[in-house]
Each structure stands twice: as structure tokens, then as C-alpha cells.
Design an enzyme around this catalytic site. Structure first.
Site, short mmCIF file in Angstrom:
data_model
loop_
_atom_site.label_atom_id
_atom_site.label_comp_id
_atom_site.label_asym_id
_atom_site.label_seq_id
_atom_site.Cartn_x
_atom_site.Cartn_y
_atom_site.Cartn_z
N GLU A 1 0.93 -1.22 0.03
CA GLU A 1 -0.14 0.03 -0.08
C GLU A 1 0.87 1.39 0.20
O GLU A 1 1.27 1.70 -0.98
CB GLU A 1 -0.92 0.04 1.01
N GLU B 1 -1.54 -0.90 13.66
CA GLU B 1 -2.74 -0.77 12.90
C GLU B 1 -3.95 -1.10 13.91
O GLU B 1 -4.95 -0.56 14.05
CB GLU B 1 -2.52 -1.51 11.61
C1 BGC Z 1 -5.46 1.37 4.86
C2 BGC Z 1 -5.96 2.26 6.07
C3 BGC Z 1 -7.02 3.00 5.32
C4 BGC Z 1 -7.99 2.14 4.83
C5 BGC Z 1 -9.29 2.67 4.16
C6 BGC Z 1 -6.40 0.53 4.57
O1 BGC Z 1 -5.80 -0.43 3.65
O2 BGC Z 1 -4.24 0.74 5.52
O3 BGC Z 1 -5.12 2.87 6.87
O4 BGC Z 1 -7.39 4.14 5.68
O5 BGC Z 1 -7.53 0.87 3.94
O6 BGC Z 1 -10.12 2.12 4.71
#
Ligand code: BGC
Length: 712
Positions: free
Chosen positions: A336, A595
Site C-alpha cells: 500500500e 494498525e
Molecule cells: C489502509 C488504511 C486506510 C483504509 C481505508 C487500509 O488498507 O491501510 O489505513 O485508511 O485502507 O479504509
């Protein structure tokens, strides 16, 4: 305005691996000043006569390239000599990246790969990229943001081949706007050991974003291959599953003798590395880790009498360093590393106290406005690597981030620049909602990762229409305030805000989750705040004294409690060590923010491999509660940029003492309290007029340092 004589060039026939563009030139006389202007469709490094120009890593950074592609300018006269060679190495970087498997809506770029544009000018002449340049293969055989880098040190002086000028304009080129990215710190490994599986693992003792520098003596053709990881599993083995498809591997093919290497065009999020291949036995001396991030000036500091709380504070700072790499990313390791707007929005206040983030956000918010959809919706990630727009609390970054820069730094300019984008966003909601004066319908991330989520879902149980409408009210109120600051017509937004509040109260008279209570209080929607806060406290008690909030509720949870008569409960939540809590990860050895509250569980298992980052700053937003409520450093709304300060510290004996400081645009602000037997000593420092409120007593003071005593 830069006048480009230079043309974009690329290899006539794309070489294997990463290309290096070359130009030899002679000078009759050495100029006293020479400016190199340069950028690439990817990331580049430029060398003049074998010397690296600038310490900028991963230049030109990441922007919304289609409309805003940064170039850099360097003064290079000191590097020039009679006979010169300029080499520009590059790789696809953020410009050309493979789509991760999960990203069905990846924004692909149909452009030729690997092009550069460069222009060197001195008083009497200049040269620039054109047909006279050449290109060759380089020792960088492969480099990718997600997958790592392969470098073959045996490659030396490969043959050159022709370039071609390509038909690519310069209208979208803009001068460097953001902070440069550079190497910040070196971390020497804490230990090297063999896991149960027999793997050779190096532990740097701290999760970082950056890369490893290798140093070794080897023979030509011997190989080093390193994998990266954030965690070990419960058996102590190297754990990489949570990187998902990001290979994050370094591969180095040695030449003869003593040598050193660090990656050129990529970065990793890691605490551990595993030597998958290594000539001989690796030792601690072979590795060091280099921290790479945007070059931000540290302004804030938090410390207290509780070592675990201090570790949490450090983790908040590391979370920011690990994720402020040119753009505010969600995480630095898995496939990501994107500018998720929701994450940026929830953390921006803490971020703005911790570091001077003005320049950083000016650039990113300009990208946000540039990528804003035609109907005013905001992309979920900026730069818009995904084709996705329109989620409450994520899109609200368009309003909340500029407003916070205004509050922290008194930065009217950012409001002026973003105002149009903010208004377009509000208009978008008005146009997309099913019910006037609310935001109903649409697809939202909800209270992302809320612990009250139904089984199998990432979205907490708070009603999506409730969250969206609450944010609609809040953003509209901020746009009204912005209009007033800018002396624009605020009445339209004030009226709209009044209608939203009225409708909200009639449609949502009751709150069903912790987060719904939190938003109703934080955004001034609750008709009876005292009762709502008491109900929230009761709900937390009924939930076993646990928070259940996700990305949306958590940043405000402690604020609404302490501002509505529940300071003790706010501290209970902050000081809690068992799951779910901020300190649980600390007790599990975290060195950054996680997270998930239980990314790594008490029994040693992982939350999941799918969505489990150990460097995700969002929950670090609790930092602003510590600055504002625990240490009591408030910026009154009518005194943005610390024109005045209101100190209202809330001491809690369980911490012993607490000290917070911020190097503000007006000078240093400091608040410290210490429990001393049957009294609390307060030390306060202010560069501006301030109001001090302790034990219900108010005093107004001028700039200076103050010592006061209060009740425990
Ligand atoms: C990210 C989050 C992001 C989210 C959206 C994830 O994959 O890591 O931090 O805000 O997607 O819901």
C-alpha cells in the site's frame, strides 16, 4: 517561471534493468554559478564527475504527476571541472508501479517508462537533455517501491546506446514544493541470532522506514539476499506474511574486495532483516539501518514519569517519521504505502505539534485539490493511485487538514489556497446525499477497524449515515469559519450548518455506539452534552472499561470525555495496559504504532496477515490529547498560531509527572506538572499572553515562565 530548453529523453531501446543517462561535456572556464534543473518519470539520482548531487533521496518525490510534477534545482558549480560527465540513474519509483493484487481500481499510467529531463545552466552557456545524450544499463538491475532492489556490483562501465527525444510536455512541471526526503539517522543493529528455523536474523531494535546499508568483503559473484520484516512470530521466526505481495527484498551481487551498498530507488518498513544468502557468516558489523523520511523539523516533545507511557510517546514520533515520507502514508511496508486521506486527517493535529509540517502539507493538499474529482469528491488516496472517491471522514481531510494548519501555525495562506477545494467538497455532499441536510447513502469506510464491527467486517457498528452526516456538519462549520477568516461570504455555510444540526438532531436523537456518542459530542451535535458524556461513560463501563472505537471515534474519545467531566475515565483508558489499549502494544514490545490494538496478541498469534501493519500512525492521534488536555496546552479558536494560549493542565497522580513542549511559531511553549506529596507543582512557559486555569482558578499572565501549586 522556469524556461525549459531541455527535452524529455528516454532510451531508444529500453535497456535491461534501470537505465543511466550520460552526457560528457568540457568547459573552457569554470563558472562561478551553475544551476541544474532536473526531474524524471520515476525516481532519480544524479552524479557529476562521480559525486552525488544533493542528499535528496527518491527525488523528485511523489505528487499528482499528471498536473504537478516537481523538478529540483541544485547549485552544482563546485562539482564542475574542465572535463565533465553527468550521469542520471533512475527507476520507475512511484511513477510506474505494479498494481497490487487488491487494487482493482489502480490508476495505471500509459506512458513510456524511464524518461528524464535535465537542464544545466551557467552564466555563459548551458546544456540540456537532447539527442546528444546517451544511455546505458546500470548496476541497478531491478528496483521497485514494493518489491525491493537488485544490484550487480560487477557491472562497470557498460556500453552506451542512443536516446530519443520524446513528445512529452513541460507544462505540468513545478518547482520543488515539499520538504526534501533525506537520510536522517543511522541505527546499528541490536543483535544477530539464529531462529528456530535456522534463519540468520538481524534485529535493529527499532522499526523504521528506510533501508539497510551493507558493508562486507567478498568475492566477485557472491550474493547477499536480505528479506525485511516487522515482527517475529511466537516461535521467534521471521514473519513476512503481513507484507502481503510486497516482496521487499534486497539482492546484491558482489565484486571483489571490500564494498558497501545501500539501495538507490526504494525503501522498506522493517525492524528485522533475514540474511537469505550471504558469503560466509554475517556479523553485526555488516549492517546498519538508515532512517529515511521527509526532512521535518521536530517541534514537539512529550515525556512523563511512566516508562511505558514514554515508549508510547516515542512510538507516536516514530510512527510519524515512518510514514511522512513525502506524503502522509498509511504504512511503509506492505503493498500500500499510499496517501490515505482518513489516516492523514485523524493524525494531522498531533503531527503539527510534533513537527513543523507546513511545507509538507502545503504540497500534499495541493495534490489533493489537483486530484479532486470533477463533482468535488476527494480521492481516498492522494496522489490518486486508486480510482476511489467519496467516503466520510476520509474525504474530510480536504477541510480538516488545512484548518489544523491554520490553528497550529496561524497559516491563513493554506486556507486561501484550499478554500475552493473545501467549498467544492461541501457542494459535492449536497449533490450526492439522498436526504437534504444530511449525508445519507454512498459507500463509506465507517468507523474503520472499530472493535464493535460485526464478525468478518472491518467497519465498526456505528451507522454510516450517522458518521457521514456528523462529518458533514463538522466540515461545513469549518468551511464557514474559513470563509469568515478569508472575509468571504460565510453566511451560506453558517445557514447550511444550522440546517444540518437541526436535521441531524431530529433524525439521530439517540446514539447507539461509543463512536456515535463521541462524534455527537465532538462536533457539537449533542443537545445535552453532559448527559451524552455520562451515557458514553456508562457504555464504556458496560463494555468492561474498554474502548470499542475505530479510526473515526478513537482520536476524539479522550477529548470528549475530559471536556465533559470525565477526566479520570480518559486517563483510565490512556493508562490501561490490557487489550484494547494504547499501552497493550507497548507491553508487547511495540516500537511504533500498530494498525490494530491486538496486531500481535497475548498468545503470540497475529490479528491476521491480511491487514496488519505494525507501523500505522492513526492511533498515535492520542498524542494531541496529551499535549492539549493532559498538559493543557490549548490554542483558543480566536487566537490561531498560538497568538494566545490557554493552559488548563489535568494532572493525574498515576503518571507522576508530565512535560509537554512545542516550539510554536511564536516561540517555545512548555507545560510540566509534578505530583509532590499533597500538592502538584506546575511549571508553565509561554511566549505570548496566556490564561492559566488550575483547580478552577483563572489567571491572565504575560509572556514568561510561571510556577504554581495546586491540589492533587
Ligand atoms: C489502509 C488504511 C486506510 C483504509 C481505508 C487500509 O488498507 O491501510 O489505513 O485508511 O485502507 O479504509
Amino acid at each position: 517561471m522556469m524556461q525549459w530548453k531541455a527535452k524529455w529523453i528516454r532510451a531508444a531501446a529500453e535497456p535491461e534493468g534501470c537505465p543511466e543517462f550520460i552526457r560528457k561535456f568540457d568547459l573552457d572556464a569554470l563558472p562561478s554559478s551553475a544551476i541544474l534543473s532536473i526531474t524524471a518519470t520515476g525516481v532519480y539520482e544524479v552524479y557529476l564527475n562521480g559525486k552525488r548531487v544533493s542528499n535528496y533521496v527518491l527525488a523528485p518525490g511523489w505528487t499528482s504527476y499528471a498536473t504537478r510534477h516537481q523538478y529540483q534545482q541544485y547549485e552544482v558549480s563546485e562539482l564542475l571541472q574542465e572535463h565533465n560527465i553527468m550521469c542520471i540513474g533512475m527507476s520507475g519509483g512511484w511513477y510506474h508501479r505494479r498494481a497490487p493484487a487488491w487494487a482493482f481500481d489502480w490508476n495505471d499510467r500509459n506512458e513510456p517508462m524511464n524518461a528524464v529531463i535535465a537542464q544545466l545552466e551557467w552564466e555563459t552557456g548551458g546544456l540540456w537533455t537532447d539527442e546528444d545524450w546517451q544511455v546505458r544499463e546500470s548496476a541497478v538491475r531491478f528496483s521497485s517501491i514494493y518489491d525491493g532492489e537488485t544490484y550487480d556490483a560487477r557491472i562497470d562501465d557498460p556500453p552506451c546506446s542512443p536516446v530519443k527525444v520524446i513528445d512529452k510536455g513541460t507544462e505540468n512541471l513545478i518547482a520543488q514544493e515539499g520538504e526534501i526526503i533525506c537520510e536522517q539517522d543511522v541505527i546499528y543493529p541490536a543483535r544477530i541470532f539464529r531462529t528456530h528455523k535456522g534463519e540468520c536474523v538481524v534485529d535493529f531494535g527499532q522499526e523504521i522506514t528506510g533501508y539497510v546499508q551493507l558493508e562486507l568483503t567478498a568475492q566477485r559473484g557472491e550474493r547477499v539476499t536480505l528479506s525485511h520484516a516487522e515482527m517475529l512470530d511466537k516461535e521467534g521466526n521471521f514473519y513476512t506474511e503481513n507484507y502481503r505481495s510486497a516482496k521487499a527484498k534486497l539482492c546484491y551481487i558482489c565484486r571483489d574486495g571490500h564494498q558497501s551498498y545501500k539501495p538507490h530507488f526504494t525503501f522498506f518498513g522493517f525492524r528485522y532483516i533475514r540474511a537469505d544468502e550471504f558469503p560466509g557468516t554475517p556479523s553485526l558489523d555488516n549492517f546498519k539501518a538508515i532512517v529515511v523520511c521527509s526532512d521535518l523539523r521536530r517541534t514537539g516533545d512529550l515525556r512523563c514519569g511512566d516508562p511505558e507511557m514514554n515508549r508510547l510517546f516515542e512510538n507516536i514520533f516514530w510512527g510519524q517519521r515512518g510514514n511522512y515520507l513525502d506524503i502522509p502514508t498509511d504504512c511503509p511496508q506492505r503493498d500500500e504505502r499510499l496517501g490515505w486521506t482518513g489516516d492523514a486527517q485523524v493524525f494531522v493535529k498531533t503531527a503539527s505539534y510534533n513537527y513543523d509540517v507546513r511545507k509538507f502539507f502545503h504540497k500534499w493538499l495541493a495534490d489533493l485539490a489537483a486530484d479532486q474529482a470533477e463533482n468535488g469528491a476527494i480521492p481516498h488516496v492522494v496522489p490518486a493511485a486508486l480510482h476511489r472517491c467519496g467516503s466520510a471522514a476520509w474525504d474530510d481531510a480536504a477541510v480538516i487538514c488545512p484548518w489544523q494548519l491554520y490553528m497550529t501555525y496561524g497559516d491563513r495562506e493554506i486556507l486561501r489556497r484550499q478554500f475552493h477545494s473545501m467549498v467544492r467538497y461541501i457542494d459535492y455532499i449536497c449533490g450526492t446525499t439522498k436526504d437534504a441536510y444530511l449525508w445519507t447513502g454512498g459507500t463509506h469506510y465507517g468507523d474503520w477497524l472499530g472493535l464493535d464491527a460485526p464478525a468478518g467486517s472491518y467497519k465498526g457498528s456505528s451507522r454510516p449515515d450517522f458518521i457521514a452526516s456528523a462529518y458533514f456538519a463538522y466540515s461545513t462549520a469549518l468551511v464557514a469559519k474559513t470563509a469568515a477568516v478569508l472575509e468571504e461570504d460565510a453566511s451560506r455555510f453558517e445557514k447550511l450548518h444550522g440546517k444540518i444540526v437541526e436535521k441531524f438532531r431530529s433524525v439521530f436523537p439517540e446514539y447507539t455506539t461509543q463512536t456515535e456518542h463521541v462524534l455527537a459530542l465532538q462536533f457539537g451535535l449533542a443537545e445535552d452534552p453532559a448527559k451524552t458524556a455520562d451515557d458514553l461513560a456508562a457504555m464504556i463501563a458496560a463494555d468492561g472499561g474498554c474502548l470499542k472505537t475505530g479510526f473515526v471515534g478513537t482520536p476524539y474519545l479522550l477529548h470528549v470525555l475530559s471536556q465533559n467531566g470525565h477526566v479520570r475515565l480518559a486517563y483510565d483508558l490512556l493508562l490501561r495496559r490490557e487489550y484494547p489499549s494504547w499501552l497493550f502494544s507497548v507491553t508487547q514490545g511495540a516500537t511504533t504504532m500498530w494498525e490494530h490494538w491486538d496486531g500481535y496478541k497475548e498468545d503470540g498469534s497475529f490479528w491476521s496477515a491480511d491487514m496488519n501493519s505494525f507501523n500505522h500512525y492513526a492511533y498515535g492521534a492520542v498524542g494531541d490529547w496529551v499535549y492539549e488536555e493532559a498538559a493543557g496546552i490549548h490554542i483558543p479558536e480566536n487566537a490561531p498560531g498560538f497568538q494566545r494560549i490557554r493552559f488548563a493542565p489535568q494532572a493525574d497522580k498515576r503518571l507522576g509527572w508530565l512535560e509537554a513542549s512545542i516550539e510554536t511559531v511564536r516561540g517555545p511553549v512548555r507545560s510540566k506538572w509534578v505530583h509532590e506529596g499533597d500538592r502538584v507543582r506546575y511549571e508553565l512557559q509561554t511566549p505570548v499572553e496566556a490564561e492559566i486555569e488550575i483547580d478552577g482558578r483563572r489567571r491572565t499572565v504575560g509572556p514568561g515562565a510561571y510556577l504554581l501549586f495546586g491540589q492533587p
